[in-house]
Scaffold this motif. Structure first.
Motif, PDB file in Angstrom:
ATOM      1  N   LEU A  33     -14.247   8.355   3.897  1.00 43.63           N
ATOM      2  CA  LEU A  33     -12.958   8.513   3.206  1.00 43.63           C
ATOM      3  C   LEU A  33     -12.185   7.880   3.882  1.00 43.63           C
ATOM      4  O   LEU A  33     -11.285   7.035   3.735  1.00 43.63           O
ATOM      5  CB  LEU A  33     -12.499   9.760   3.218  1.00 43.63           C
ATOM      6  N   ALA A  34     -12.640   7.315   5.078  1.00 43.11           N
ATOM      7  CA  ALA A  34     -11.592   5.979   6.008  1.00 43.11           C
ATOM      8  C   ALA A  34     -11.919   4.584   4.498  1.00 43.11           C
ATOM      9  O   ALA A  34     -11.170   4.096   5.129  1.00 43.11           O
ATOM     10  CB  ALA A  34     -12.150   6.094   7.004  1.00 43.11           C
ATOM     11  N   VAL A  35     -12.903   4.524   4.270  1.00 37.60           N
ATOM     12  CA  VAL A  35     -13.160   3.725   3.433  1.00 37.60           C
ATOM     13  C   VAL A  35     -11.892   2.840   2.576  1.00 37.60           C
ATOM     14  O   VAL A  35     -11.594   2.043   2.197  1.00 37.60           O
ATOM     15  CB  VAL A  35     -14.535   3.759   2.999  1.00 37.60           C
ATOM     16  N   ILE A  36     -12.169   4.211   1.364  1.00 33.27           N
ATOM     17  CA  ILE A  36     -11.288   4.700   0.534  1.00 33.27           C
ATOM     18  C   ILE A  36      -9.912   4.070   0.928  1.00 33.27           C
ATOM     19  O   ILE A  36      -9.286   3.712   0.061  1.00 33.27           O
ATOM     20  CB  ILE A  36     -12.058   5.357  -0.154  1.00 33.27           C
ATOM     21  N   TRP A  37      -9.736   5.314   1.647  1.00 33.55           N
ATOM     22  CA  TRP A  37      -8.273   4.517   2.305  1.00 33.55           C
ATOM     23  C   TRP A  37      -7.399   3.228   2.743  1.00 33.55           C
ATOM     24  O   TRP A  37      -6.783   3.290   2.618  1.00 33.55           O
ATOM     25  CB  TRP A  37      -7.712   6.107   3.205  1.00 33.55           C
ATOM     26  N   VAL A  38      -8.330   3.411   3.515  1.00 36.05           N
ATOM     27  CA  VAL A  38      -8.227   1.740   4.295  1.00 36.05           C
ATOM     28  C   VAL A  38      -8.399   0.655   3.129  1.00 36.05           C
ATOM     29  O   VAL A  38      -7.200  -0.429   3.646  1.00 36.05           O
ATOM     30  CB  VAL A  38      -8.929   0.784   5.895  1.00 36.05           C
ATOM     31  N   GLY A  39      -9.385   0.920   2.594  1.00 34.17           N
ATOM     32  CA  GLY A  39      -9.086  -0.379   1.991  1.00 34.17           C
ATOM     33  C   GLY A  39      -8.571  -0.562   0.500  1.00 34.17           C
ATOM     34  O   GLY A  39      -6.969  -1.084   0.614  1.00 34.17           O
ATOM     35  N   SER A  40      -7.566   1.092   0.527  1.00 34.13           N
ATOM     36  CA  SER A  40      -6.453   1.067  -0.449  1.00 34.13           C
ATOM     37  C   SER A  40      -5.436   0.555   0.172  1.00 34.13           C
ATOM     38  O   SER A  40      -4.655  -0.127  -1.000  1.00 34.13           O
ATOM     39  CB  SER A  40      -6.309   2.462  -1.420  1.00 34.13           C
ATOM     40  N   MET A  41      -4.806   0.849   1.367  1.00 32.77           N
ATOM     41  CA  MET A  41      -4.110   0.069   1.680  1.00 32.77           C
ATOM     42  C   MET A  41      -3.977  -0.964   1.663  1.00 32.77           C
ATOM     43  O   MET A  41      -3.279  -2.153   1.681  1.00 32.77           O
ATOM     44  CB  MET A  41      -3.644   1.254   3.082  1.00 32.77           C
ATOM     45  N   THR A  42      -4.755  -1.112   2.074  1.00 35.36           N
ATOM     46  CA  THR A  42      -4.964  -2.781   2.436  1.00 35.36           C
ATOM     47  C   THR A  42      -4.381  -3.890   1.323  1.00 35.36           C
ATOM     48  O   THR A  42      -4.471  -5.055   1.359  1.00 35.36           O
ATOM     49  CB  THR A  42      -6.561  -3.538   3.232  1.00 35.36           C
ATOM     50  N   LEU A  43      -5.571  -3.491  -0.089  1.00 33.81           N
ATOM     51  CA  LEU A  43      -4.723  -4.100  -1.244  1.00 33.81           C
ATOM     52  C   LEU A  43      -3.527  -4.035  -1.524  1.00 33.81           C
ATOM     53  O   LEU A  43      -3.063  -4.713  -2.504  1.00 33.81           O
ATOM     54  CB  LEU A  43      -5.974  -2.935  -2.051  1.00 33.81           C
ATOM     55  N   SER A  44      -2.997  -2.713  -0.888  1.00 36.17           N
ATOM     56  CA  SER A  44      -1.935  -2.625  -1.105  1.00 36.17           C
ATOM     57  C   SER A  44      -0.697  -3.437  -0.529  1.00 36.17           C
ATOM     58  O   SER A  44       0.865  -3.413  -0.757  1.00 36.17           O
ATOM     59  CB  SER A  44      -1.236  -1.166  -1.381  1.00 36.17           C
ATOM     60  N   VAL A  45      -1.115  -3.810   0.582  1.00 35.63           N
ATOM     61  CA  VAL A  45       0.140  -4.575   1.985  1.00 35.63           C
ATOM     62  C   VAL A  45       1.571  -5.888   0.975  1.00 35.63           C
ATOM     63  O   VAL A  45       2.047  -5.651   0.884  1.00 35.63           O
ATOM     64  CB  VAL A  45      -1.149  -5.124   2.606  1.00 35.63           C
ATOM     65  N   PRO A  46       0.476  -6.149  -0.159  1.00 31.44           N
ATOM     66  CA  PRO A  46       1.798  -7.318  -0.994  1.00 31.44           C
ATOM     67  C   PRO A  46       2.881  -6.859  -1.766  1.00 31.44           C
ATOM     68  O   PRO A  46       3.548  -7.451  -1.285  1.00 31.44           O
ATOM     69  CB  PRO A  46       0.540  -8.358  -2.658  1.00 31.44           C
ATOM     70  N   GLU A  47       2.683  -5.671  -1.786  1.00 31.35           N
ATOM     71  CA  GLU A  47       3.725  -4.897  -2.637  1.00 31.35           C
ATOM     72  C   GLU A  47       4.268  -4.441  -1.232  1.00 31.35           C
ATOM     73  O   GLU A  47       6.203  -4.761  -1.588  1.00 31.35           O
ATOM     74  CB  GLU A  47       3.344  -2.811  -2.688  1.00 31.35           C
ATOM     75  N   ILE A  48       4.486  -4.249  -0.075  1.00 31.36           N
ATOM     76  CA  ILE A  48       5.452  -4.789   0.831  1.00 31.36           C
ATOM     77  C   ILE A  48       6.251  -5.882   1.065  1.00 31.36           C
ATOM     78  O   ILE A  48       7.080  -5.800   1.390  1.00 31.36           O
ATOM     79  CB  ILE A  48       4.878  -4.089   2.233  1.00 31.36           C
ATOM     80  N   LEU A  49       5.892  -6.923   0.634  1.00 34.16           N
ATOM     81  CA  LEU A  49       6.082  -8.204   0.519  1.00 34.16           C
ATOM     82  C   LEU A  49       6.652  -8.788  -0.101  1.00 34.16           C
ATOM     83  O   LEU A  49       7.914  -9.435  -0.994  1.00 34.16           O
ATOM     84  CB  LEU A  49       5.285  -9.585   1.365  1.00 34.16           C
ATOM     85  N   LEU A  50       6.505  -7.832  -1.680  1.00 39.23           N
ATOM     86  CA  LEU A  50       7.124  -7.981  -2.757  1.00 39.23           C
ATOM     87  C   LEU A  50       8.758  -7.810  -3.479  1.00 39.23           C
ATOM     88  O   LEU A  50       9.442  -8.288  -3.802  1.00 39.23           O
ATOM     89  CB  LEU A  50       6.344  -8.106  -3.896  1.00 39.23           C
ATOM     90  N   TRP A  51       8.852  -6.591  -2.943  1.00 35.45           N
ATOM     91  CA  TRP A  51      10.169  -6.042  -3.323  1.00 35.45           C
ATOM     92  C   TRP A  51      10.531  -6.065  -2.403  1.00 35.45           C
ATOM     93  O   TRP A  51      10.973  -6.180  -0.732  1.00 35.45           O
ATOM     94  CB  TRP A  51       9.865  -4.370  -3.091  1.00 35.45           C
ATOM     95  N   GLN A  52      12.103  -6.141  -2.567  1.00 34.23           N
ATOM     96  CA  GLN A  52      13.367  -5.954  -1.552  1.00 34.23           C
ATOM     97  C   GLN A  52      14.664  -5.533  -2.448  1.00 34.23           C
ATOM     98  O   GLN A  52      15.067  -5.063  -3.833  1.00 34.23           O
ATOM     99  CB  GLN A  52      13.990  -8.001  -0.714  1.00 34.23           C
ATOM    100  N   LEU A  53      15.720  -4.860  -1.673  1.00 33.66           N
ATOM    101  CA  LEU A  53      17.241  -4.154  -2.250  1.00 33.66           C
ATOM    102  C   LEU A  53      17.616  -5.216  -2.623  1.00 33.66           C
ATOM    103  O   LEU A  53      17.746  -6.658  -2.062  1.00 33.66           O
ATOM    104  CB  LEU A  53      17.622  -3.438  -0.998  1.00 33.66           C
ATOM    105  N   ALA A  54      18.304  -5.051  -3.614  1.00 29.96           N
ATOM    106  CA  ALA A  54      19.489  -5.805  -4.273  1.00 29.96           C
ATOM    107  C   ALA A  54      20.724  -4.917  -4.946  1.00 29.96           C
ATOM    108  O   ALA A  54      20.650  -3.803  -4.837  1.00 29.96           O
ATOM    109  CB  ALA A  54      19.223  -6.909  -6.211  1.00 29.96           C
ATOM    110  N   GLN A  55      21.917  -5.878  -4.861  1.00 28.14           N
ATOM    111  CA  GLN A  55      23.303  -4.699  -5.503  1.00 28.14           C
ATOM    112  C   GLN A  55      23.301  -5.778  -6.409  1.00 28.14           C
ATOM    113  O   GLN A  55      22.759  -6.719  -6.758  1.00 28.14           O
ATOM    114  CB  GLN A  55      24.011  -4.789  -4.967  1.00 28.14           C
ATOM    115  N   ASP A  56      24.743  -4.393  -7.157  1.00 28.25           N
ATOM    116  CA  ASP A  56      24.390  -5.463  -8.856  1.00 28.25           C
ATOM    117  C   ASP A  56      26.178  -3.820  -9.382  1.00 28.25           C
ATOM    118  O   ASP A  56      26.144  -3.033  -9.219  1.00 28.25           O
ATOM    119  CB  ASP A  56      23.986  -5.044  -9.980  1.00 28.25           C
TER     120      ASP A  56
END
Length: 307
Positions: free
Chosen positions: A79-102
């Motif tokens: 379970l630790a391998v599954i969770w850590v692997g999934s979270m590691t592959l999702s790290v680029p999502e943190i750097l990809l999105w940002q807040l905008a206003q319209d």
């Protein structure tokens, strides 16, 4: 548990944003929500692959009763391998999105939304990696989080059925072990079908948006994104219920725990004996994670509280 996290943290933020047109927690929610949602897809994907491997091992073992009980440390490590692997592959999502206003040209109301745009303040090497991930995100989604679990599950089921039909046809037909194996295989197939049905709209929308986004309005894109998110919430709601209904030992243990908590865990003799009997039956039943030996003698004493 990860499905619960998605429903507990992500669903209120999405509903709040649709009602007020303001992002709860601002830029933090724009980065954390996609990270948790993609991590949820990874956890489900790799869990289905792990369960497929477990069913394959159960079908290819020489004797079902000779298989050792898998230790709790081994399960936690997987379970630790599954969770850590999934979270590691999702790290680029943190750097990809940002807040905008319209600002609406009609009402003049300022609305906040999340946009897929890497920050220019990132280091050059990291910025180039995030841009590469953004360009390949659609096909990465489709290949890793859609095709991989479905193809892996189908392949494991076909190989398992072929081995069971050729090597154990005369031994396991009509036995209780064969029925349990078939029931567990149906459980994994049901989980895969639910996952495939709930992730198909998102992959279709991603492909359509990638090739037709210049011709689509922002309202249409927001609507498609909202539909995709609620399909994810639907998957997170249905999967635990389906698992508890199809996997009888797990469902029975869950109901016993809920009844025990509702009754306040009273140290009554009859209830203790009943819970010990139910615990013994659950231990002797088959589990979706591993197979326990059928011919081992029952434990003489049930340790621990009824919970």
């Amino acid at each position: 548990f990860w499905d619960f996290l998605i429903l507990f943290f992500c669903l209120p933020v999405v509903i709040f944003n649709e009602i007020t047109k303001k992002r709860l927690l601002g830029d933090v929610s724009c980065r954390i929500l996609p990270f948790m949602e993609v991590s949820s897809l990874g956890v489900t994907t790799f869990s289905l692959c792990a369960l497929g491997i477990d069913r394959f091992h159960a079908a290819t073992s020489p004797q079902a009763s000779a298989r050792p009980i898998e230790q709790c440390q081994s399960i936690i490590a997987k379970l630790a391998v599954i969770w850590v692997g999934s979270m590691t592959l999702s790290v680029p999502e943190i750097l990809l999105w940002q807040l905008a206003q319209d600002t609406s040209p009609v009402s003049g109301i300022v609305t906040e939304y999340c946009t897929m745009k890497p920050s220019s303040n990132l280091p050059e090497s990291v910025y180039s990696l995030v841009l590469t991930y953004q360009n390949a995100r659609m096909w990465w989604y489709f290949g890793c989080y859609f095709c991989l679990p479905i193809l892996f599950t189908v392949s494991c089921q076909l190989v398992t059925r072929r081995i069971s039909g050729t090597e154990k046809k005369t031994e396991c037909r009509g036995t209780k072990h064969s029925q349990c194996e078939s029931h567990l295989n149906c459980t994994i197939i049901g989980l895969t079908i639910i996952y495939g049905l709930c992730t198909t709209p998102e992959n279709v929308c991603n492909i359509v948006v990638a090739y037709m986004s210049p011709d689509m309005s922002k309202q249409t894109l927001d609507l498609l994104n909202l539909i995709n998110q609620f399909f994810l919430f639907f998957k997170c709601s249905v999967t635990p219920v389906l698992l508890l209904c199809l996997c009888r030992p797990l469902g029975q243990a869950f109901m016993d725990c809920c009844c025990c908590c509702c009754e306040g865990c009273s140290p009554d003799t009859a209830s203790s004996e009943g819970s010990a009997d139910s615990k013994l039956k659950t231990e002797m039943s088959s589990s979706i994670f591993f197979d326990k030996p059928r011919e081992s003698p029952p434990p003489l004493l049930a340790l621990g509280t009824p919970c």
